[in-house]
Write a protein that holds these residues in place. Structure first.
Motif, PDB file in Angstrom:
ATOM      1  N   GLY A  18     -43.975  11.275  29.205  1.00  0.00           N
ATOM      2  CA  GLY A  18     -45.202  10.853  30.166  1.00  0.00           C
ATOM      3  C   GLY A  18     -45.591   9.170  29.793  1.00  0.00           C
ATOM      4  O   GLY A  18     -45.320   8.407  30.779  1.00  0.00           O
ATOM      5  N   ALA A  22     -44.166   6.490  32.336  1.00  0.00           N
ATOM      6  CA  ALA A  22     -45.240   6.044  33.153  1.00  0.00           C
ATOM      7  C   ALA A  22     -45.258   4.444  32.919  1.00  0.00           C
ATOM      8  O   ALA A  22     -45.686   3.694  33.887  1.00  0.00           O
ATOM      9  CB  ALA A  22     -46.666   6.455  32.674  1.00  0.00           C
ATOM     10  N   ASN A 139     -39.638  10.661  39.343  1.00  0.00           N
ATOM     11  CA  ASN A 139     -40.648  11.758  39.377  1.00  0.00           C
ATOM     12  C   ASN A 139     -40.252  12.845  39.568  1.00  0.00           C
ATOM     13  O   ASN A 139     -40.800  13.909  38.996  1.00  0.00           O
ATOM     14  CB  ASN A 139     -41.440  11.113  40.606  1.00  0.00           C
ATOM     15  N   THR A 142     -39.209  14.255  35.695  1.00  0.00           N
ATOM     16  CA  THR A 142     -40.300  14.482  35.036  1.00  0.00           C
ATOM     17  C   THR A 142     -41.086  15.687  35.413  1.00  0.00           C
ATOM     18  O   THR A 142     -41.602  16.257  34.438  1.00  0.00           O
ATOM     19  CB  THR A 142     -41.236  13.287  34.780  1.00  0.00           C
ATOM     20  N   VAL A 150     -45.850  16.750  34.139  1.00  0.00           N
ATOM     21  CA  VAL A 150     -45.799  15.163  34.180  1.00  0.00           C
ATOM     22  C   VAL A 150     -45.331  14.576  35.331  1.00  0.00           C
ATOM     23  O   VAL A 150     -44.107  14.907  35.679  1.00  0.00           O
ATOM     24  CB  VAL A 150     -44.859  14.998  32.931  1.00  0.00           C
ATOM     25  N   THR A 152     -45.239  10.789  36.914  1.00  0.00           N
ATOM     26  CA  THR A 152     -45.625   9.285  36.209  1.00  0.00           C
ATOM     27  C   THR A 152     -45.472   8.054  37.420  1.00  0.00           C
ATOM     28  O   THR A 152     -45.874   7.051  36.903  1.00  0.00           O
ATOM     29  CB  THR A 152     -44.813   9.120  35.106  1.00  0.00           C
ATOM     30  N   THR A 158     -53.276  12.049  39.170  1.00  0.00           N
ATOM     31  CA  THR A 158     -53.475  12.064  37.923  1.00  0.00           C
ATOM     32  C   THR A 158     -55.174  11.695  37.837  1.00  0.00           C
ATOM     33  O   THR A 158     -55.817  12.341  37.058  1.00  0.00           O
ATOM     34  CB  THR A 158     -52.695  11.004  37.274  1.00  0.00           C
ATOM     35  N   ILE A 190     -50.857   8.816  30.434  1.00  0.00           N
ATOM     36  CA  ILE A 190     -50.163   8.281  31.390  1.00  0.00           C
ATOM     37  C   ILE A 190     -50.609   7.142  32.246  1.00  0.00           C
ATOM     38  O   ILE A 190     -50.213   6.347  32.662  1.00  0.00           O
ATOM     39  CB  ILE A 190     -49.814   9.369  32.421  1.00  0.00           C
ATOM     40  N   TYR A 194     -49.229   3.606  32.111  1.00  0.00           N
ATOM     41  CA  TYR A 194     -48.846   2.967  33.687  1.00  0.00           C
ATOM     42  C   TYR A 194     -49.379   1.613  33.848  1.00  0.00           C
ATOM     43  O   TYR A 194     -49.060   0.740  34.192  1.00  0.00           O
ATOM     44  CB  TYR A 194     -49.379   4.006  34.700  1.00  0.00           C
TER      45      TYR A 194
END
Length: 276
Positions: A18, A22, A139, A142, A150, A152, A158, A190, A194
């Motif tokens: 992650g 991310a 995406n 994960t 997960v 990300t 999230t 994450i 990010y």
């Protein structure tokens, strides 16, 4: 990080996956925003643009935005397709192949942008399509291998889940729930990475332009090579066990053979007594 699948994954596995992916998603999204004034790590805004273009009757733009949404969808489809069809043959290959495709896409963006990009509308639309496909691949991968724990490339879900978890933590019974605490740690990590990736991309782009995509690929290569080194390590362990195992098997065979002989002798003795 990549070799384990679904419920067999630990918090550490999901954290490593992650955090790194991310960071990549944050870099890609900000780079696309600075270069093309468009987001590429999610398609939420593109649905709004699609509706707007349909209302205006701009058929060409409707087709372009639809193709962007489809490519993000197809990236997720292709990742999961590769995972579920190749994992029984080679688990590591099934999980690394989507990342290799993502690297190829982003490397194409970096090279083309640095040496050939003339800032035409058609080029911009094509590059955005390629980046959306790459983010769909990431995406989908994960989410697939982590049993949807997960994701990300975007932070809407999230942030929502973190808000819900923090509200649950106002009660002691939820604060003492280990899986919930682990989920909060994963989501918060994450979100932070990010953001860090986005900041790093913004700083790098002002100095190196399209070369920022080369740095993105470095982090993706870390994801692949980390697990590759672990796979090689485990293979060496297996080979060592194979060297040791035959001698153990021979001992077991010898023991079984001796026991068999003893049983045979006892049986013969019994038969002799009966005969007599």
């Amino acid at each position: 990080m990549l070799s384990k699948f679904s419920n067999s994954r630990s918090l550490a596995d999901n954290l490593k996956l992650g955090v790194l992916t991310a960071f990549v998603a944050g870099m890609v999204n900000v780079a696309s925003l600075l270069i093309f004034f468009a987001f590429t790590s999610n398609v939420t805004g593109h649905y709004a643009i699609l509706a707007s273009e349909i209302a205006k009757g701009n058929l060409y733009q409707v087709g372009v935005v639809l193709s962007w949404i489809f490519l993000f969808f197809f990236g997720g489809f292709l990742s999961n397709f590769i995972v579920i069809h190749l994992k029984d043959y080679n688990n590591y290959l099934a999980h690394s192949l989507p990342i290799l495709l993502e690297i190829a896409c982003l490397m194409t963006v970096g090279v083309y942008g640095e040496y050939f990009f003339k800032e035409t509308l058609l080029e911009t639309e094509f590059i955005l399509a390629l980046m959306l496909f790459a983010m769909g691949l990431q995406n989908g991968l994960t989410a697939s291998i982590s049993n949807f724990s997960v994701k990300t490339t975007h932070l809407t879900g999230t942030t929502t889940e973190l808000g819900m978890l923090f509200s649950m933590f106002t009660k002691r019974e939820f604060r003492n729930n280990k899986p919930l605490r682990q989920k909060a740690i994963l989501l918060f990590s994450i979100m932070i990475t990010y953001l860090i990736g986005a900041i790093v991309a913004g700083l790098l782009f002002t100095k190196i332009g399209f070369k920022v995509f080369y740095f993105v690929n470095i982090f993706l290569l870390v994801v692949i090579t980390y697990d590759l080194s672990k796979v090689k390590f485990y293979r060496r362990l297996v080979k060592q066990k194979i060297r040791i195992t035959p001698s153990v098997n021979n001992l077991n065979k010898q023991k079984a053979y001796l026991n068999y002989d003893k049983l045979g002798e006892t049986k013969k003795e019994k038969e002799t007594l009966v005969y007599d």
